[in-house]
Scaffold this motif. Structure first.
Motif, mmCIF file in Angstrom:
data_model
loop_
_atom_site.group_PDB
_atom_site.id
_atom_site.type_symbol
_atom_site.label_atom_id
_atom_site.label_comp_id
_atom_site.label_asym_id
_atom_site.label_seq_id
_atom_site.Cartn_x
_atom_site.Cartn_y
_atom_site.Cartn_z
ATOM 1 N N TYR A 141 0.890 -1.440 -0.126
ATOM 2 C CA TYR A 141 -0.346 -0.034 -0.234
ATOM 3 C C TYR A 141 0.833 1.603 -0.160
ATOM 4 O O TYR A 141 1.752 1.304 0.143
ATOM 5 C CB TYR A 141 -1.010 0.036 1.583
ATOM 6 C CG TYR A 141 0.042 -0.450 2.939
ATOM 7 C CD1 TYR A 141 0.063 0.796 3.239
ATOM 8 C CD2 TYR A 141 0.362 -1.447 2.908
ATOM 9 C CE1 TYR A 141 0.840 1.109 4.266
ATOM 10 C CE2 TYR A 141 0.084 -1.294 4.481
ATOM 11 C CZ TYR A 141 0.995 -0.549 4.554
ATOM 12 O OH TYR A 141 1.747 0.112 6.112
ATOM 13 N N ARG A 149 -6.869 1.561 5.459
ATOM 14 C CA ARG A 149 -7.125 -0.073 4.972
ATOM 15 C C ARG A 149 -6.910 -1.586 6.943
ATOM 16 O O ARG A 149 -7.171 -2.255 6.806
ATOM 17 C CB ARG A 149 -5.585 -0.882 4.887
ATOM 18 C CG ARG A 149 -6.178 -0.732 3.440
ATOM 19 C CD ARG A 149 -4.102 -0.799 2.093
ATOM 20 N NE ARG A 149 -3.936 -0.716 1.595
ATOM 21 C CZ ARG A 149 -4.236 0.683 0.475
ATOM 22 N NH1 ARG A 149 -4.228 1.610 1.736
ATOM 23 N NH2 ARG A 149 -4.239 1.082 -0.760
ATOM 24 N N ARG A 150 -7.656 -0.428 7.726
ATOM 25 C CA ARG A 150 -7.864 -0.620 8.697
ATOM 26 C C ARG A 150 -7.135 -1.481 9.439
ATOM 27 O O ARG A 150 -7.150 -2.482 9.620
ATOM 28 C CB ARG A 150 -9.150 -1.553 9.092
ATOM 29 C CG ARG A 150 -10.347 -0.434 8.468
ATOM 30 C CD ARG A 150 -11.850 -0.935 8.869
ATOM 31 N NE ARG A 150 -12.835 -0.041 8.125
ATOM 32 C CZ ARG A 150 -14.235 -0.629 8.354
ATOM 33 N NH1 ARG A 150 -14.359 -2.035 8.223
ATOM 34 N NH2 ARG A 150 -15.237 0.342 8.233
ATOM 35 N N ARG A 151 -5.419 -0.827 9.557
ATOM 36 C CA ARG A 151 -4.831 -1.166 10.251
ATOM 37 C C ARG A 151 -3.608 -0.462 10.872
ATOM 38 O O ARG A 151 -3.496 0.620 10.711
ATOM 39 C CB ARG A 151 -3.834 -2.079 8.746
ATOM 40 C CG ARG A 151 -4.321 -3.384 8.142
ATOM 41 C CD ARG A 151 -3.197 -4.210 7.280
ATOM 42 N NE ARG A 151 -2.007 -4.643 8.147
ATOM 43 C CZ ARG A 151 -1.388 -5.499 7.680
ATOM 44 N NH1 ARG A 151 -1.488 -6.067 6.328
ATOM 45 N NH2 ARG A 151 -1.125 -6.407 8.538
#
Length: 365
Positions: A141, A149-151
């Motif tokens: 990414y 990306r909710r990371r």
């Protein structure tokens, strides 16, 4: 050097920092046995301070008795070019010192977007950075893209290190092996560099306030735009069609070791002043003083951090009703007034930066 090479180092994800003695690169963390970072206020040993975190690592490799350097584990809380080069250099000290000058160029280009095109290693440095950029985006990414990306970046970036660490040496030794990845961005930057060096581009420097003004037809990639701006910390870009952006470079977010700097000023008062002059229907907006690279620009749809970090030619820049000579005069007056009575120096604290922005003269050097 022989003693240092006997240390077999390995990368650990940032969350595993306290499970063993660990060197922290391009990050700060409690529990590190050694910090090698240019972040403002980082606990990097004085003798190892450098403009880039990778530069601090390379300095450390010349001083193998540095306390903490005997640790085997190495980590960072994010992935970027500078941090990666620093981590890789600790894992491959012999190769790193063989390519020390090139790695310095790569780190500076990756973090500050500055590159002297006349340097004999400039092309190779650009190729390596473009390879890192291209593979990062294609396989993982884009920078600052983890939250979308909710990371968490410190967790997600470990996957990038795992992929790049065993592959970088091959491209370092033979850039042709990575040509398919690096060539598209490399060619785009080289073409833009030609425009930036041509008669259609005008450069105006105000060194007393660290401001570089660039008049050029179209927004270019950062590596072409910022390439010749070493020694300056603020860039005003004036494009055809009365499109403008002002940016504080990353050089004023970190503890720059090579030269004194002026502290950042909040751009909010300048935005407010420009809004009294703007008749396009759009409003001038700016990022906060602690952003890695605060932008002042006409607002359209709000840009994400990923978009603001991306190249100027990859985001919309809107036409203003204000003439370019007026914009330049307003920007110049703002910084000349704001910096009156403040002397450049090294190693400002964030408290001092904020005090300078508020108009306090307590921080005058």
């Amino acid at each position: 050097m022989a003693e240092l090479c006997q240390v077999k180092r390995f990368f650990v994800p940032f969350a595993q920092l306290r499970q063993q003695p660990t060197i922290v690169v391009d990050s700060v963390a409690n529990g590190a046995v050694l910090t090698l970072a240019h972040w403002r206020g980082a606990a990097t040993p004085e003798a190892l301070r450098d403009d880039t975190s990778a530069g601090s690592v390379l300095r450390a490799l010349h001083q193998p008795q540095t306390p903490g350097l005997q640790a085997a584990a190495v980590t960072a809380n994010h992935f970027d070019v500078d941090g990666f080069v620093g981590v890789w250099a600790l894992l491959h000290p012999g190769l790193a010192l063989q390519h020390e000058e090139l790695l310095h160029l790569v780190a500076v280009l990756g973090d500050f977007r500055e590159l002297d095109a006349r340097h004999p290693l400039a092309d190779q440095a650009l190729q390596l950075v473009c390879w890192l950029n291209a593979e990062e985006k294609a396989r993982f990414y884009e920078p600052f893209g983890a939250p979308a990306r909710r990371r968490r970046e410190d967790e997600a970036s470990a996957e990038k290190f795992a992929w790049f660490l065993p592959r970088f040496a091959e491209v370092l030794a033979n850039p042709e092996s990575g040509r398919a990845a690096w060539e598209p961005e490399y060619r785009r930057v080289k073409q833009a560099q030609q425009v930036m060096q041509a008669a259609q581009t005008k450069w105006v420097a105000y060194p007393e306030i660290g401001l570089q003004v660039i008049h050029t037809p179209q927004p270019p990639p950062y590596y072409a735009l910022f390439g010749p701006t070493a020694g300056f910390d603020i860039v005003l870009s004036l494009y055809e069609g009365q499109r403008y952006e002002l940016e504080y470079k990353y050089t004023t977010w970190i503890d720059l070791a090579s030269r004194p700097t002026l502290p950042r000023l909040s751009l909010a008062p300048l935005a407010a002043r420009l809004n009294t002059l703007e008749a396009s229907g759009r409003r001038w907006v700016c990022d906060g003083i602690t952003d890695t690279g605060p932008l002042l620009r006409l607002q359209g749809q709000k840009l994400s951090k990923t978009q603001r970090y991306a190249d100027p030619d990859a985001r919309p820049i809107y036409p203003s009703s204000i003439a370019p000579e007026v914009i330049e005069a307003e920007v110049l007056a703002f910084f000349q007034t704001g910096y009156a009575g403040i002397q450049p120096r090294r190693y400002w604290t964030w408290a001092e930066v904020k005090a300078a922005s508020s108009g306090s003269h307590v921080v005058a050097g």
